[in-house]
Structure formats: structure tokens, C-alpha cells
Design an enzyme around this catalytic site. Structure first.
Site, short mmCIF file in Angstrom:
data_model
loop_
_atom_site.label_atom_id
_atom_site.label_comp_id
_atom_site.label_asym_id
_atom_site.label_seq_id
_atom_site.Cartn_x
_atom_site.Cartn_y
_atom_site.Cartn_z
CE LYS A 1 -3.89 1.98 2.74
NZ LYS A 1 -4.70 1.73 3.78
CB SER B 1 -8.11 3.66 2.88
OG SER B 1 -7.34 3.06 3.72
CB SER C 1 -8.27 0.89 5.55
OG SER C 1 -9.11 2.25 5.61
#
Lengths: 489, 95
Positions: A78, A153, A177
């Protein structure tokens, strides 16, 4: 090669010399190249670096230095985790040129275990959002339906795994997330206990809530990754040394006598009927395997989101003060003085959702409102923690949905922030209480979209949720999105 | 809760954000909605409840005061938008 392979299976094939690290890496890089136009799961893809690294890792495997289960397996990280020499944007304009000179501990641990990083996964800007639509670099699409969001996210991480662009990925979870995008994309993700994984090198959003964790195709992969990245780190004083971290030992198909509680208040208004049905069926499946399943009242569920948004926004407003155009990142072109430079840099560099949370956070921390909002939220957090403590006196695991619905259409959420925040109702309380949670697929709705099951455990008892998840997983079969099958190489 | 122009102005200063007229109007609306929503917490009786920052007891972490890193200046300056003589360069801060 078959890209539907799990990370652990691929690691084994590499070890057995059935496939070389370069072959595996190239296959996934080609998959990325073929699918990114449609999915856009990545902010950065480092083809050259990945192949060079693959060659090095192969030598270390051949030389007997690297023997772990994930040696040579490609991974996506990420884009809020710093990697030395690799662009790290947090999906924000303000970090559009930021190339860290150090590496996050969790990533460093994966590298030491022989991981080959293929790129940085797209996300909501500064991890603020539940759809990956707030990314400065454009939205990521759900491989199950390209007109839908992948969740967020960590939407890029989840979509990349589901689309078979990588076997596994790292994400981060502040209010859901990892778990919610895993649920929306039909993959598995673990949010570890707060303190289990070092946050060093993770660009902070809500420091008291953030945790790094894995996303992959199955429970075995997630447990294997977590075993590698966990542990105390001197560079993160909130990380702790704690036992019970032999997670792969919990991969046993046995839940006999395990006490599982289902919070009645998770199944009320707002929960989609098909999601409810699939989650209840999962509970039945565990019961059939010998678990003792019972419904109970958790209480306080509707207070978790207000408490969460006060605390997370307050911490964000403080954490994001460092982005001022002085030390790194974007700086505005024209300015009259220092303060004007700060303001213009930040106003041009942050997107709307980030500004919204910084404003709210600044307000709730301002004198006159601090007690009424921020302290009130911290007191609520204490009550929520107590409610979980009480539940865990009776149960080993709490079972419920990940989100009230399956993946939403692109563009549906951003116009009404509060409605979007309500989608986090089953996930945020876990971060407030610091608990571990796992999300895994438990069925598909009539539109063919995956439904996520969430299992929660006591502090540092990831093993119970891994065991329950593994046992449930044996009753299901991993389903690939049509997109990945059709666009497979 | 009604958010006034003065409040938005003040929060803008705290947040170091310069909002356009349009953004200010939107921010007033958003913040007002959000504060109404989080005001829900007032339904809860939290008298006598200690505010909780950490969910499990963590204590101060002590270590020996031994320097383990170098001066690292080059790395720290590597991403600076502007630098001069081994330092960050910023606009003049006082006359």
C-alpha cells in the site's frame, strides 16, 4: 503460469524449483500490464526493480540463505508505507514527489523473508475514505464489477489480489481499511491487534488506530504473512513483545467447543438482507463443525462511528501538520511569506476529504471544544472497550458482517460523507478497542458480488480468529472474479 | 450546530488551510452536519469514565541513551523542496 495460485503455494513451487523467481515475477508483472488499464490498483509499478530483485532473491534461495515460505513471491505494498528509493505518495498530491530514504519495518521484514516488491498500491488519500475514490491518482475499480468501488482505503491492495495482479499485498487498517476492501473484493485480510505490527515507516493517519496487515486469497497466506511482519520494534514504542504469534499453528480445521458470539445489534436496520443471510449461514456452518454459537447484545454500536471520526480526525489534524512544504513533498510555486507558503502548499496539496477531516480535527481539539468532543470521544472509547471486554468473558470469537452492503457503485458515496462513514459501522469499533479482526468471503449476492464475514478476537488472540476463519474456509471454495479468469494469461 | 464565518476562519488558521469562498461555504455545511451527527455521543452518560487513549496498559518505554544513528543529514535533506548549505531553505521569517 496459473495466476490464481496462493502466495504459499507459489513459495513452495519456487522452493521446489518448479518455477523460478524471475518467471513468477514476470508473470505477475505481465498480469499487471494487461489489467491495469481497467483496474488501476497501482500508483507505481517497478518492473525493472522487481526483475532485478527477483534475480537476487533466486541466488539467495539457491544458496540456501532464503528458506522461508514466501521467498521469491511477488507482493504489492500500500502506498502509505515508505520504501527506500521508491516513490511513496499516500495517493496524495502533497507527496507526489516523495522518495523515502528509509523502509517501513513491516516491509523490511518481508524483504528479509525474500519478498519481491512489484509496486505500490493505490488507496484513499492518506487512507481517508472507504472507496479508494479520494486518491489523487484516480479511482481503483472492483475486479468483480468495473463499475463498482473496491472499498477502501486499501482498495488497491484488495483489487490487485482479487484481479490476480499479485498473490498478496500489505494494507493498513485505521477504521476498516483492510477488512472492508477485502470483503468488497472477495479476498481475505487481517487487521492485527494494535501493537502487533510495527508502524515505523507507515505514514500516520490516526496513530492510536492504525495497524498494518496482510490481504491475500486465503487464511493460510494471511497467517503466514502476519507471522513474518509481526513483532516488537524499537522504532515504534507502541509495538509490543507478545506471545501467541505462531499464527500458522492455528491453521487447523477444528472449532469444537469454540464459543462464538453474534452481536444482535449488528443485524438491525441498514444491513442488506443478502449479506445477513450469508453471514448467518457462515455461523451455522461453524456451528455444524462443533462451535457453540450464541446471540448477545454488544451495545453501544451506534456510538462507535461518532467516536471514531472525532478521534481519527483529531489525530489526523495533528499528524498531517508535518506536510507544510519545508522538509519533503510538494511546495506551492508562489508565496508571499512563510505562513502563506504553508497555507498555499497545504491547500493545493490536500484533497477535499483530507481537508474536511483536518478541519474537523482542528475544531474538536480547539480550546472550548476539546472537552465536549475529543474527551467525550475518548470516554466513549473506554465504554466501547468495556463492552468488548464483557463479551470476551463469554466468547472466544465474535462473528458478524464486515459491511452493511456489498460493493457500491463508483460515485455513489462521496457526495454524502456521513452516509459513507456509516458503511464503517461494523469495523471502526474494532480499531477503537485495539482488537484483531479478520475478513473473508462467505458468499455472493444476487448481483454476483462477494460478501464478507468478519471475525473478531481478544487482544493478541489472532490465533482464535485464524482458526475459526480457517475452519469456515474449508466449507467454501475460493471464487475468482470473471475479470481475472477472462484476462488471465 | 451552526458554524459561523468566524469559526471557519479560525479553524482555517489552526489547520493552516486557505479555503476559497466556495470551499468555506461547503466546509461550514460539512462541519455543521458532522458536529450534529457526532453530537449523538451526548446521549451517553460518561460521568466518571476515564478518557482512554491506550486500550491496554502500556507503560513508559525506557532504553539506554545510546546514539545508534548517524547525523543522516543527506537523507533528511534528500526530499527538501529547497535547500542551502546543508539546511532547509524557507522564506524569510523575520525582518
Amino acid at each position: 503460469m496459473d495466476l490464481s495460485i496462493t502466495a504459499v503455494e507459489l513459495g513452495k513451487k519456487i522452493k521446489d524449483k518448479e518455477i523460478s523467481v524471475v518467471e513468477a515475477t514476470t508473470a505477475f508483472l505481465d498480469s499487471i500490464e494487461a489489467k491495469e488499464k481497467d483496474i488501476h490498483a497501482f500508483v507505481t509499478v517497478d518492473r525493472e526493480g522487481a526483475i532485478k530483485r527477483a534475480e537476487e532473491v533466486q541466488k539467495l534461495i539457491d544458496g540456501g540463505t532464503l528458506t522461508g515460505p514466501l521467498a521469491g513471491v511477488p507482493v504489492a505494498i500500500k502506498d502509505n508505507m515508505c520504501i527506500d528509493g521508491m516513490l511513496t505518495t499516500c495517493s496524495s498530491k502533497i507527496l507526489s514527489n516523495f522518495v523515502p530514504t528509509f523502509t517501513a519495518t513491516a516491509v523490511e521484514k518481508l524483504q528479509a523473508a525474500g519478498a519481491v516488491i512489484v509496486g505500490k498500491a493505490n488507496m484513499d488519500e492518506f487512507a481517508m475514505g472507504s472507496t479508494t475514490e479520494t486518491s489523487y491518482y484516480g479511482e481503483t475499480k472492483n475486479p468483480w464489477d468495473l463499475e463498482r468501488v473496491p472499498g477502501g482505503s486499501s482498495g488497491g491492495s484488495a483489487a490487485a489480489v482479487a484481479a490476480e495482479e499479485v498473490p498478496y499485498a500489505l494494507g493498513s487498517d485505521t477504521g476498516g481499511s483492510i477488512r472492508q476492501p477485502a470483503g468488497f473484493c472477495g479476498v481475505t485480510g487481517i487487521k492485527p491487534t494494535y501493537g502487533r505490527v510495527s508502524r515505523y515507516g507507515l505514514i500516520a493517519y490516526g496513530s492510536s488506530l492504525d495497524q498494518i496487515g496482510p490481504l491475500a486469497k486465503d487464511v493460510t497466506d494471511c497467517a503466514t504473512v502476519l507471522e513474518i511482519i509481526c513483532g516488537k520494534d524499537d522504532r515504534d514504542s507502541t509495538s509490543v513483545k507478545e506471545g501467541g504469534d505462531d499464527f500458522t499453528d492455528a491453521l487447523v480445521d477444528d472449532v469444537k467447543g469454540m464459543k462464538i458470539g453474534i452481536p444482535k445489534d449488528y443485524f438491525g436496520k441498514g444491513l442488506d438482507a443478502e449479506v445477513k443471510e450469508a453471514v448467518m449461514a457462515a455461523a451455522k456452518a461453524l456451528e455444524a463443525k462443533g462451535a457453540v454459537v450464541e446471540e448477545f447484545d454488544l451495545s453501544l454500536v451506534e456510538y462507535a462511528i461518532p467516536a471514531y471520526y472525532i478521534i481519527a480526525s483529531a489525530e489526523a489534524s495533528s499528524n498531517l501538520e508535518r506536510f507544510d512544504g519545508v522538509k519533503y513533498g510538494y511546495r506551492t510555486e508562489e508565496f508571499s511569506d512563510l505562513h502563506n507558503m504553508y497555507k498555499k502548499t497545504r491547500s493545493e496539496g490536500f484533497g477535499a476529504e483530507v481537508k474536511r477531516r483536518i478541519m474537523l480535527g482542528s475544531f474538536v481539539l480547539s480550546s472550548g471544544y476539546f472537552d465536549a468532543y475529543y474527551m467525550k470521544a475518548l470516554r466513549t472509547k473506554a465504554l466501547i472497550k468495556q463492552a468488548f471486554d464483557k463479551a470476551f468473558e463469554k466468547y472466544d470469537v465474535i462473528l458478524g458482517p464486515v459491511a452493511p452492503t456489498t460493493a457500491l457503485k463508483l460515485g455513489e458515496s462521496l457526495s454524502d460523507p456521513i452516509k459513507m462513514y456509516l458503511g464503517d459501522i461494523y469495523t471502526v469499533s474494532v480499531n477503537l478497542a485495539g482488537l484483531p479482526g479478520i475478513s473473508l468471503p462467505c458468499g455472493y449476492d444476487s448481483k454476483g458480488l462477494p460478501i464478507g464475514l468478519q471475525l473478531l478476537g481478544k487482544h493478541f488472540d489472532e490465533k482464535s480468529i485464524i482458526r475459526a476463519a480457517y475452519a469456515f474456509e474449508q466449507t467454501t471454495e475460493y471464487k475468482r472474479p470473471a475479470f481475472a479468469v477472462e484476462r488471465g494469461l | 450546530m451552526q458554524i459561523t464565518d468566524e469559526t471557519i476562519e479560525y479553524v482555517g488558521i489552526l489547520a493552516k488551510l486557505e479555503l476559497s469562498k466556495e470551499e468555506k461555504e461547503q466546509a461550514k455545511k460539512d462541519m455543521s452536519n458532522m458536529l450534529d451527527y457526532v453530537g449523538k455521543l451526548n446521549e451517553l452518560d460518561t460521568d466518571g469514565v476515564e478518557p482512554m487513549s491506550h486500550t491496554f496498559s502500556v507503560h513508559n518505554v525506557f532504553r539506554e541513551d545510546i546514539v545508534v544513528n548517524g547525523d543522516d543529514r543527506e537523507n533528511m535533506l534528500a526530499n527538501a523542496p529547497e535547500k542551502k548549505d546543508g539546511a532547509y531553505k524557507v522564506p524569510k521569517t523575520f525582518e
